[in-house]
Design a protein around this motif. Structure first.
Motif, PDB file in Angstrom:
ATOM      1  N   UNK A 134       0.822  -1.206   0.000  1.00 32.43           N
ATOM      2  CA  UNK A 134       0.000   0.000   0.000  1.00 32.43           C
ATOM      3  C   UNK A 134       0.857   1.257   0.000  1.00 32.43           C
ATOM      4  N   UNK A 135       2.028   1.194   0.636  1.00 29.44           N
ATOM      5  CA  UNK A 135       2.900   2.357   0.728  1.00 29.44           C
ATOM      6  C   UNK A 135       4.157   2.123  -0.102  1.00 29.44           C
ATOM      7  N   UNK A 147      -2.537  11.568 -12.271  1.00 24.44           N
ATOM      8  CA  UNK A 147      -1.859  12.820 -12.621  1.00 24.44           C
ATOM      9  C   UNK A 147      -0.569  12.486 -13.358  1.00 24.44           C
ATOM     10  N   UNK A 148      -0.322  13.161 -14.469  1.00 26.38           N
ATOM     11  CA  UNK A 148       0.827  12.859 -15.310  1.00 26.38           C
ATOM     12  C   UNK A 148       2.134  13.323 -14.649  1.00 26.38           C
ATOM     13  N   UNK A 166       9.465  12.548  -5.514  1.00 25.88           N
ATOM     14  CA  UNK A 166       8.412  13.552  -5.609  1.00 25.88           C
ATOM     15  C   UNK A 166       7.111  12.979  -6.166  1.00 25.88           C
ATOM     16  N   UNK A 167       7.124  11.705  -6.527  1.00 29.08           N
ATOM     17  CA  UNK A 167       5.912  11.084  -7.049  1.00 29.08           C
ATOM     18  C   UNK A 167       4.885  10.904  -5.941  1.00 29.08           C
ATOM     19  N   UNK A 168       3.622  11.071  -6.277  1.00 29.98           N
ATOM     20  CA  UNK A 168       2.550  10.804  -5.316  1.00 29.98           C
ATOM     21  C   UNK A 168       2.410   9.298  -5.108  1.00 29.98           C
ATOM     22  N   UNK A 169       1.598   8.914  -4.144  1.00 25.83           N
ATOM     23  CA  UNK A 169       1.379   7.490  -3.899  1.00 25.83           C
ATOM     24  C   UNK A 169       0.834   6.781  -5.121  1.00 25.83           C
ATOM     25  N   UNK A 176      -6.810   1.884  -3.289  1.00 26.88           N
ATOM     26  CA  UNK A 176      -6.416   3.080  -2.542  1.00 26.88           C
ATOM     27  C   UNK A 176      -5.309   3.861  -3.231  1.00 26.88           C
ATOM     28  N   UNK A 177      -4.904   3.431  -4.419  1.00 26.24           N
ATOM     29  CA  UNK A 177      -3.733   4.031  -5.060  1.00 26.24           C
ATOM     30  C   UNK A 177      -4.064   5.205  -5.972  1.00 26.24           C
ATOM     31  N   UNK A 178      -5.338   5.410  -6.298  1.00 27.46           N
ATOM     32  CA  UNK A 178      -5.681   6.507  -7.191  1.00 27.46           C
ATOM     33  C   UNK A 178      -5.266   6.258  -8.626  1.00 27.46           C
TER      34      UNK A 178
END
Length: 341
Positions: free
Chosen positions: A171-172, A214-215, A224-227, A254-256
């Motif tokens: 998950x993380x 998000x690209x 800097x990448x989001x989850x 939960x990862x979007x």
């Protein structure tokens, strides 16, 4: 034997720099023999001729024997890769639940299959993923056993870092290296001996951006990448670069990211996918689902025709929910819903 001949020709004709470019882990081989300072612009034999004989004698070797050790090392890397591609199925043999009761189940999963793992929070879904990840041989608290191609595994096979059969996406996903996306993918392509590495890197990047909400760019730092972006990148990596035939995913909802596309991508690339989930869409889209209760495998269910039919309505609801999420993300108002299933 033919593989060894090919590797021997590479060691004979290529410079050390050229060998390391295609087989990055060879650097570890030289480091183990305290030979990290060899001249990289020379062939192995040329570079070894320029060092003191005592350096090799310390390990009971000479130029010829060390070269043969390098050939064996590189051949093992290539052979391990070929062996991984032959994995056709994985079998879970039940152990015991938290009360010590026998699970009395055996489940075999083949390449291209998706198995969902469902159950309340804390029921033991992650424990099952952990047993599969370590290829348990009745030596974990659950006493489960994992077979590959219907056979148990030796400790050497289980813990061989060069022959990792299982890739897990938790998950993380947190990166600690100060690399950009291009450098990260290039490093993975080299370490996994990918053919046509430039094409594979581009394929991974494009795929990850399709999955992510998000690209991001090749210059984006991985820290800097989001989850969601991190998970998208690692799913693309697992599909196109990793030779691990078994992929474990913990709560991808939960990862979007586009979760259906992610699962489809992995199965198209001949992976066996097990996914722990609370998402009805993912649970019912799988070929089978494992129901976890009290730390044990409670039952194994095949997706019925009625459930497959109900997926049409669930997908409509999911599309509606996705639209609402997008409205909220863009600061739009959400008005009373009018829809018919």
């Amino acid at each position: 034997m033919a593989q060894n001949v090919k590797i021997r020709e590479i060691v004979k004709d290529k410079t050390i720099a050229e060998i390391i470019t295609n087989y990055p882990v060879v650097q570890d081989f030289f480091l183990n023999y305290n030979l990290q300072d060899l001249q990289k612009n020379l062939t192995v034999s040329q570079a070894l001729e320029k060092i003191l004989t005592e350096q090799l004698e310390e390990f009971g070797l000479d130029v010829f024997s060390l070269t043969e050790e390098l050939v064996k090392f590189m051949a093992t890397l290539v052979n391990n890769r070929e062996e991984r591609e032959k994995v056709q199925n994985i079998t879970i043999i039940g152990g015991r639940n938290k009360q010590g009761e026998a699970e009395n189940v055996t489940l075999t999963m083949a390449v291209g299959e998706v198995i969902s793992i469902v159950g309340p929070t804390g029921s033991g879904k992650s424990r099952l993923l952990g047993d599969i990840e370590c290829l348990a041989q009745c030596d974990t608290p659950t006493r489960r056993q994992i077979l590959i191609n219907d056979h148990p595994l030796s400790d050497e096979e289980r813990f061989d870092m060069g022959n990792k059969m299982v890739a897990q996406l938790s998950q993380n996903m947190n990166f600690v290296m100060d690399l950009n996306v291009a450098e990260f993918l290039a490093m993975h392509a080299k370490s996994r001996l990918c053919e046509n590495s430039e094409q594979v890197i581009k394929q991974c990047f494009v795929c990850a951006n399709e999955l992510a909400g998000e690209k991001f760019t090749m210059d984006t730092k991985v820290t800097q990448l989001s989850g969601g972006q991190s998970r998208a990148l690692m799913i693309a990596d697992a599909a196109y670069m990793s030779s691990s035939p078994i992929v474990l995913i913990d709560e991808i909802e939960n990862a979007g990211i586009d979760r259906k596309q992610a699962i489809s991508l992995l199965t198209e690339n001949e992976k066996i996918v097990l996914i722990s989930t609370h998402d009805p869409l993912l649970a019912l889209s799988a070929d089978k689902r494992i129901v976890i209760k009290n730390g044990g495998i409670h039952k194994i269910m095949e997706t019925s025709d009625e459930e497959i039919e109900s997926l049409k309505d669930i997908e409509k609801l999911d599309t509606i929910m996705l639209g609402i999420r997008q409205q909220l993300r863009h600061g739009e108002r959400v008005y009373p819903l009018k829809f018919v299933l």
